[in-house]
Design a protein around this motif. Structure first.
Motif, PDB file in Angstrom:
ATOM      1  N   MET A   4      -0.242   4.121  32.726  1.00 54.31           N
ATOM      2  CA  MET A   4      -0.504   3.026  33.869  1.00 54.31           C
ATOM      3  C   MET A   4      -1.421   3.659  34.679  1.00 54.31           C
ATOM      4  SD  MET A   4       1.652   1.105  36.539  1.00 54.31           S
ATOM      5  CE  MET A   4       2.497  -0.112  35.369  1.00 54.31           C
ATOM      6  N   MET A   5      -2.878   3.149  35.001  1.00 49.48           N
ATOM      7  CA  MET A   5      -3.901   3.751  35.731  1.00 49.48           C
ATOM      8  C   MET A   5      -3.688   4.033  37.312  1.00 49.48           C
ATOM      9  SD  MET A   5      -6.827   1.340  34.269  1.00 49.48           S
ATOM     10  CE  MET A   5      -7.797   1.532  35.799  1.00 49.48           C
ATOM     11  N   PRO A   6      -4.252   4.951  37.866  1.00 45.87           N
ATOM     12  CA  PRO A   6      -3.827   5.376  39.150  1.00 45.87           C
ATOM     13  C   PRO A   6      -3.827   4.158  40.058  1.00 45.87           C
ATOM     14  CG  PRO A   6      -5.566   6.778  38.377  1.00 45.87           C
ATOM     15  CD  PRO A   6      -5.023   5.707  37.344  1.00 45.87           C
ATOM     16  N   ASP A   7      -5.062   3.298  40.102  1.00 46.58           N
ATOM     17  CA  ASP A   7      -5.209   2.369  40.970  1.00 46.58           C
ATOM     18  C   ASP A   7      -4.367   0.808  40.828  1.00 46.58           C
ATOM     19  OD1 ASP A   7      -8.201   0.658  39.648  1.00 46.58           O
ATOM     20  OD2 ASP A   7      -6.497   1.789  38.665  1.00 46.58           O
ATOM     21  N   MET A   8      -3.465   0.916  39.724  1.00 48.95           N
ATOM     22  CA  MET A   8      -2.877  -0.164  39.612  1.00 48.95           C
ATOM     23  C   MET A   8      -1.529  -0.129  40.405  1.00 48.95           C
ATOM     24  SD  MET A   8      -2.531  -0.659  35.661  1.00 48.95           S
ATOM     25  CE  MET A   8      -4.128  -0.757  34.622  1.00 48.95           C
ATOM     26  N   GLN A   9      -1.129  -1.293  41.014  1.00 52.90           N
ATOM     27  CA  GLN A   9      -0.241  -1.311  42.014  1.00 52.90           C
ATOM     28  C   GLN A   9       1.084  -2.017  41.406  1.00 52.90           C
ATOM     29  OE1 GLN A   9      -1.850  -3.473  45.126  1.00 52.90           O
ATOM     30  NE2 GLN A   9      -3.017  -2.222  45.773  1.00 52.90           N
ATOM     31  N   LYS A  10       2.230  -2.021  42.005  1.00 54.74           N
ATOM     32  CA  LYS A  10       3.414  -2.809  41.317  1.00 54.74           C
ATOM     33  C   LYS A  10       3.097  -4.148  41.509  1.00 54.74           C
ATOM     34  CE  LYS A  10       8.295  -2.078  41.844  1.00 54.74           C
ATOM     35  NZ  LYS A  10       9.439  -1.600  42.609  1.00 54.74           N
ATOM     36  N   GLY A  11       3.781  -4.877  40.518  1.00 55.26           N
ATOM     37  CA  GLY A  11       3.349  -6.411  40.322  1.00 55.26           C
ATOM     38  C   GLY A  11       1.917  -6.585  39.753  1.00 55.26           C
ATOM     39  N   ASP A  12       1.291  -5.662  39.044  1.00 57.42           N
ATOM     40  CA  ASP A  12      -0.274  -5.667  38.696  1.00 57.42           C
ATOM     41  C   ASP A  12      -0.044  -6.929  37.489  1.00 57.42           C
ATOM     42  OD1 ASP A  12      -2.597  -5.455  38.018  1.00 57.42           O
ATOM     43  OD2 ASP A  12      -2.264  -3.781  36.801  1.00 57.42           O
ATOM     44  N   GLU A  13      -1.084  -7.730  37.633  1.00 61.31           N
ATOM     45  CA  GLU A  13      -1.177  -8.831  36.829  1.00 61.31           C
ATOM     46  C   GLU A  13      -1.749  -8.794  35.580  1.00 61.31           C
ATOM     47  OE1 GLU A  13      -2.993 -11.070  39.453  1.00 61.31           O
ATOM     48  OE2 GLU A  13      -1.271 -11.497  40.712  1.00 61.31           O
ATOM     49  N   THR A  14      -2.392  -7.326  35.148  1.00 59.73           N
ATOM     50  CA  THR A  14      -3.023  -6.924  34.047  1.00 59.73           C
ATOM     51  C   THR A  14      -2.315  -7.157  32.696  1.00 59.73           C
ATOM     52  OG1 THR A  14      -4.085  -5.280  35.158  1.00 59.73           O
ATOM     53  CG2 THR A  14      -4.389  -5.321  32.936  1.00 59.73           C
ATOM     54  N   PRO A  15      -2.728  -8.087  31.773  1.00 56.95           N
ATOM     55  CA  PRO A  15      -1.890  -8.456  30.671  1.00 56.95           C
ATOM     56  C   PRO A  15      -1.598  -7.020  29.725  1.00 56.95           C
ATOM     57  CG  PRO A  15      -3.647  -9.701  30.770  1.00 56.95           C
ATOM     58  CD  PRO A  15      -3.911  -8.914  31.673  1.00 56.95           C
ATOM     59  N   ASP A  16      -0.499  -7.128  28.921  1.00 56.23           N
ATOM     60  CA  ASP A  16       0.007  -5.978  28.401  1.00 56.23           C
ATOM     61  C   ASP A  16      -1.009  -5.415  27.333  1.00 56.23           C
ATOM     62  OD1 ASP A  16       2.593  -5.946  29.601  1.00 56.23           O
ATOM     63  OD2 ASP A  16       3.484  -7.175  28.204  1.00 56.23           O
ATOM     64  N   ALA A  17      -1.639  -6.348  26.555  1.00 58.32           N
ATOM     65  CA  ALA A  17      -2.477  -5.750  25.491  1.00 58.32           C
ATOM     66  C   ALA A  17      -3.714  -5.092  26.299  1.00 58.32           C
ATOM     67  CB  ALA A  17      -3.167  -6.980  24.915  1.00 58.32           C
ATOM     68  N   VAL A  18      -4.037  -5.494  27.335  1.00 57.33           N
ATOM     69  CA  VAL A  18      -5.228  -4.948  28.136  1.00 57.33           C
ATOM     70  C   VAL A  18      -4.764  -3.732  28.647  1.00 57.33           C
ATOM     71  CG1 VAL A  18      -6.831  -5.222  29.950  1.00 57.33           C
ATOM     72  CG2 VAL A  18      -6.409  -6.961  28.460  1.00 57.33           C
ATOM     73  N   GLN A  19      -3.604  -3.634  29.169  1.00 54.05           N
ATOM     74  CA  GLN A  19      -3.146  -2.409  29.732  1.00 54.05           C
ATOM     75  C   GLN A  19      -3.157  -1.294  28.817  1.00 54.05           C
ATOM     76  OE1 GLN A  19       0.545  -2.979  31.559  1.00 54.05           O
ATOM     77  NE2 GLN A  19      -0.266  -3.311  33.778  1.00 54.05           N
ATOM     78  N   ARG A  20      -2.756  -1.548  27.545  1.00 49.79           N
ATOM     79  CA  ARG A  20      -2.530  -0.589  26.573  1.00 49.79           C
ATOM     80  C   ARG A  20      -3.901   0.067  26.264  1.00 49.79           C
ATOM     81  NH1 ARG A  20       1.451  -3.981  24.793  1.00 49.79           N
ATOM     82  NH2 ARG A  20      -0.058  -4.793  23.497  1.00 49.79           N
ATOM     83  N   LEU A  21      -5.074  -0.824  26.290  1.00 45.48           N
ATOM     84  CA  LEU A  21      -6.339  -0.578  25.875  1.00 45.48           C
ATOM     85  C   LEU A  21      -6.958   0.336  26.805  1.00 45.48           C
ATOM     86  CD1 LEU A  21      -7.401  -3.439  23.952  1.00 45.48           C
ATOM     87  CD2 LEU A  21      -6.817  -1.357  22.880  1.00 45.48           C
ATOM     88  N   LEU A  22      -6.558  -0.051  28.194  1.00 50.72           N
ATOM     89  CA  LEU A  22      -7.055   0.827  29.457  1.00 50.72           C
ATOM     90  C   LEU A  22      -6.574   2.153  29.586  1.00 50.72           C
ATOM     91  CD1 LEU A  22      -6.761  -1.935  32.345  1.00 50.72           C
ATOM     92  CD2 LEU A  22      -9.062  -1.273  31.673  1.00 50.72           C
ATOM     93  N   ALA A  23      -5.555   2.461  29.125  1.00 47.33           N
ATOM     94  CA  ALA A  23      -4.854   3.944  29.319  1.00 47.33           C
ATOM     95  C   ALA A  23      -5.702   4.959  28.783  1.00 47.33           C
ATOM     96  CB  ALA A  23      -3.332   3.896  28.597  1.00 47.33           C
ATOM     97  N   ARG A  24      -5.635   6.093  29.494  1.00 44.16           N
ATOM     98  CA  ARG A  24      -6.427   7.083  29.220  1.00 44.16           C
ATOM     99  C   ARG A  24      -5.583   8.159  28.373  1.00 44.16           C
ATOM    100  NH1 ARG A  24     -10.739   5.865  32.107  1.00 44.16           N
ATOM    101  NH2 ARG A  24     -10.729   5.290  34.016  1.00 44.16           N
ATOM    102  N   ARG A  25      -6.059   8.912  27.667  1.00 44.81           N
ATOM    103  CA  ARG A  25      -5.378   9.804  26.655  1.00 44.81           C
ATOM    104  C   ARG A  25      -6.178  11.191  26.883  1.00 44.81           C
ATOM    105  NH1 ARG A  25      -5.563   5.357  23.023  1.00 44.81           N
ATOM    106  NH2 ARG A  25      -3.535   4.587  22.540  1.00 44.81           N
ATOM    107  N   GLY A  26      -5.492  12.073  27.796  1.00 40.90           N
ATOM    108  CA  GLY A  26      -6.149  13.329  28.051  1.00 40.90           C
ATOM    109  C   GLY A  26      -7.327  13.097  28.563  1.00 40.90           C
TER     110      GLY A  26
END
Length: 166
Positions: free
Chosen positions: A1-23
């Motif tokens: 999860m991105m640091p600026d996302m808050q609890k109850g974030d409305e970002t769709p699951d598919a978009v959250q996975r593509l936003l995730a940073r790896r290393g």
């Protein structure tokens, strides 16, 4: 999860996975894509277009109009949200709009979208990125904050007077 996302974030699951940073690598989607998806999901929820999972016995949903409330019975905010969504649908290409609706409103997975459209693997991922690029540009969201290159400075004196006389 991105640091600026808050609890109850409305970002769709598919978009959250593509936003995730790896290393050290950035995600497939940028922050402007995530914000555009968040705004669209909020707008879709305000328009009351999400699917119902259970039966509703509310009088406005039972009977005549096949379970849909009439446009006059909607709240003003829902009617305005539907008008905005209609305007967005007119400005975006059909495939881009259908992927955005599937991901942001119905929370469908990318593989399911690829199967239903007959697209190759990872095709929905690319169409989603293109659609979010266009949506972000329509809303004025960019990957980098930009302002005016250089403003014209105005002042009433041709030069600053000396503070102390010699």
């Amino acid at each position: 999860m991105m640091p600026d996302m808050q609890k109850g974030d409305e970002t769709p699951d598919a978009v959250q996975r593509l936003l995730a940073r790896r290393g050290n690598e950035a995600g497939f989607l940028g922050d402007q894509h995530g914000e555009a998806a968040r705004r669209l999901a909020r707008l879709m929820r305000r328009a009351q277009l999400s699917q119902r999972v259970t039966m509703s016995y509310d009088a406005s949903h039972v009977g005549g109009n096949r379970g849909r409330p009439l446009q006059g019975e909607l709240a003003d905010s829902a009617a305005e949200a539907r008008r905005l969504l209609g305007a967005l649908a007119q400005r975006l290409p059909g495939d881009c709009w259908s992927v955005l609706v599937d991901v942001c409103c119905f929370d469908r997975g990318l593989q399911d979208i690829e199967l239903s459209h007959g697209w190759p693997r990872r095709g929905a991922k690319l169409v989603l990125r293109i659609a979010l690029d266009q949506l972000a540009s329509l809303w004025g969201l960019g990957g980098v904050a930009e302002g005016r290159a250089q403003g014209h400075q105005r002042h009433w004196l041709p030069e600053r007077p000396p503070m102390f006389a010699d």
